[in-house]
Design an enzyme around this catalytic site. Structure first.
Site, short mmCIF file in Angstrom:
data_model
loop_
_atom_site.label_atom_id
_atom_site.label_comp_id
_atom_site.label_asym_id
_atom_site.label_seq_id
_atom_site.Cartn_x
_atom_site.Cartn_y
_atom_site.Cartn_z
N TRP A 1 0.83 -1.21 0.00
CA TRP A 1 0.00 0.00 0.00
C TRP A 1 0.85 1.26 0.00
O TRP A 1 0.54 2.23 -0.66
CB TRP A 1 -0.99 -0.01 1.17
CG TRP A 1 -1.98 -1.13 1.03
CD1 TRP A 1 -2.10 -2.22 1.82
CD2 TRP A 1 -2.96 -1.30 -0.02
NE1 TRP A 1 -3.10 -3.06 1.35
CE2 TRP A 1 -3.63 -2.52 0.23
CE3 TRP A 1 -3.32 -0.56 -1.14
CZ2 TRP A 1 -4.66 -3.01 -0.60
CZ3 TRP A 1 -4.35 -1.03 -1.98
CH2 TRP A 1 -4.99 -2.24 -1.70
N ASP B 1 -1.24 6.69 6.33
CA ASP B 1 -2.36 5.87 5.91
C ASP B 1 -2.65 4.93 7.09
O ASP B 1 -1.87 4.02 7.36
CB ASP B 1 -1.97 5.08 4.66
CG ASP B 1 -3.03 4.07 4.23
OD1 ASP B 1 -4.07 3.96 4.92
OD2 ASP B 1 -2.82 3.39 3.20
N LYS C 1 -12.46 -1.18 7.55
CA LYS C 1 -11.80 -2.15 8.43
C LYS C 1 -12.19 -1.88 9.89
O LYS C 1 -12.81 -2.71 10.53
CB LYS C 1 -10.29 -2.09 8.24
CG LYS C 1 -9.90 -2.41 6.79
CD LYS C 1 -8.47 -2.09 6.49
CE LYS C 1 -8.19 -1.94 5.01
NZ LYS C 1 -8.42 -3.13 4.20
C1 LIG Z 1 -3.28 0.10 4.50
C2 LIG Z 1 -4.22 0.20 3.32
N1 LIG Z 1 -4.18 1.30 2.57
C3 LIG Z 1 -4.99 1.44 1.50
C4 LIG Z 1 -5.88 0.45 1.13
C5 LIG Z 1 -6.76 0.65 -0.06
O1 LIG Z 1 -7.99 1.06 0.41
P1 LIG Z 1 -9.22 1.36 -0.52
O2 LIG Z 1 -9.69 0.06 -1.06
O3 LIG Z 1 -10.19 2.01 0.43
O4 LIG Z 1 -8.80 2.29 -1.59
C6 LIG Z 1 -5.95 -0.72 1.90
C7 LIG Z 1 -6.90 -1.79 1.54
O5 LIG Z 1 -6.92 -2.86 2.05
C8 LIG Z 1 -5.09 -0.84 3.02
O6 LIG Z 1 -5.11 -1.94 3.77
#
Ligand SMILES: Cc1ncc(COP(=O)(O)O)c(C=O)c1O
Length: 360
Positions: free
Chosen positions: A102, A172, A196
């Protein structure tokens, strides 16, 4: 009614109380004769829900006055773009600390916007650890420093955060926000997709220090401007009203539970149930993450062979466990145990792991 042992990584388990409360008022919210989904977002009834969600989040995370709380859409993934579009000025460089897929995705999007550099990376050991704070290359002329506080796929979590001094620290926190107390004032901006720990997918929470709103350039799309969302109380356009409503319910549930401190205690107990099963298995199960960096939210582990992992996952499925397969990029097994995953599910998984080992 039988509820699954839900270990999904996101969207993930929601508190049963929240689902029941939403069910009870689904057709008639607050005597309006309408579902929350049917309310105008400009109505007093919806506005109260929206503001209540903001206030509860402020209270639970002790968010200081000089921060705005925004509800936006597009998931955490859109924040990968919005952060640099709003905060990475021309001629400046943004620092990305890479601790998993991510953060790599966040870096990729920032590269499309401006200049970036990598201040540390755990890529050398397949993101099984969090770099030492002392090894981070932090520079005072960076536009900001971006981290991923919990690495959902690898099961690692920052236990302490870097002191980036005058440089805004951006995190994030999609997979661990609200799982423990947080010193918001260490950060310039925090973002998290809700699916989550906060509620359903469709809402993304952004907590931004107000002075950073001045950085938003004029020439980006209106919907991507933090300053617009802040000045319009996240109602420049129609917000994801039902998602915000469920978010407010989840926040109320955390408050009744005793807040983030109590949540952290429970999360520690839940995680140790599964980590203990791993550590006391004599090597039958091996944890993916280095011990000191283990996540309280995503427990990642392997068995001796892919074949045995397949058997484990197949039998777990039959026994009523959902979502235990590791992310497709690294395989293995993963139990996502966010705030709302009941302790009973963790206990059941522990028992299952012990039994599986005894039989195989
Ligand atoms: C730490 C993290 N950042 C970003 C995301 C992406 O999130 P989204 O699907 O809301 O764009 C995730 C998805 O699992 C994640 O675990």
């Amino acid at each position: 009614m039988k509820r699954a042992f839900n270990f999904n990584a996101g969207p993930a388990a929601l508190p049963l109380d929240v689902l029941k409360a939403a069910q009870a008022e689904l057709l008639d919210f607050n005597g309006t004769g309408m579902s929350v989904m049917e309310l105008s977002h400009r109505s007093k009834d919806y506005e109260a829900v929206h503001n209540h969600a903001q206030e509860l989040l402020r209270k639970l995370l002790s968010i200081p006055e000089n921060y705005d709380v925004l509800f936006v859409q597009g998931g955490a993934s859109l924040q990968f773009s919005m952060v640099p579009m709003n905060l990475l000025g021309e001629g400046q460089t943004a620092n990305y600390i890479l601790t998993g897929s991510w953060s790599e995705k966040a870096l990729e999007e920032a590269q499309k916007v401006g200049r970036v550099r990598v201040g540390a990376s755990s890529q050398d050991k397949k993101h099984s650890y969090i770099p030492d704070l002392a090894d981070l290359d932090l520079r005072q002329d960076d536009a900001y420093c971006h981290i991923t506080s919990n690495n959902t796929i690898y099961g690692t979590q920052w236990k302490q955060f870097p002191d980036s001094k005058e440089v805004p620290l951006i995190a994030d926190m999609s997979s661990d926000i609200l799982s423990k107390p947080l010193n918001v004032s260490k950060f310039g901006l925090i973002y998290a997709g809700a699916q989550k720990n906060l509620g359903p997918s469709g809402v993304t929470v952004v907590i931004i220090r107000k002075d950073l709103l001045d950085r938003t350039p004029d020439n980006i799309a209106t919907m991507l401007k933090y300053d617009i969302h802040a000045s319009k109380n996240s109602m420049y356009n129609t917000p994801p009203t039902f998602g915000v409503y469920l978010l407010s319910k989840v926040l109320g549930w955390v408050e009744r539970f005793g807040g983030v401190k109590a949540m952290e205690k429970l999360n520690e107990v839940k995680a140790s149930m599964i980590y203990d099963a791993i550590d006391q298995s004599g090597g039958y199960y091996t944890g993916y993450a280095e011990k000191q960096d283990r996540s309280l939210m995503n427990v990642t582990f392997n068995l001796a062979s892919e074949e045995l992992e397949k058997k484990f996952l197949a039998e777990a499925k039959v026994a009523g466990f959902v979502g235990l397969a590791g992310h497709r990029s690294i395989g293995g097994c993963r139990a996502s145990i966010y705030n709302a995953a009941p302790i009973e599910s963790c206990e059941a998984l522990r028992e299952f792991m012990l039994e599986f080992k005894a039989k195989n």
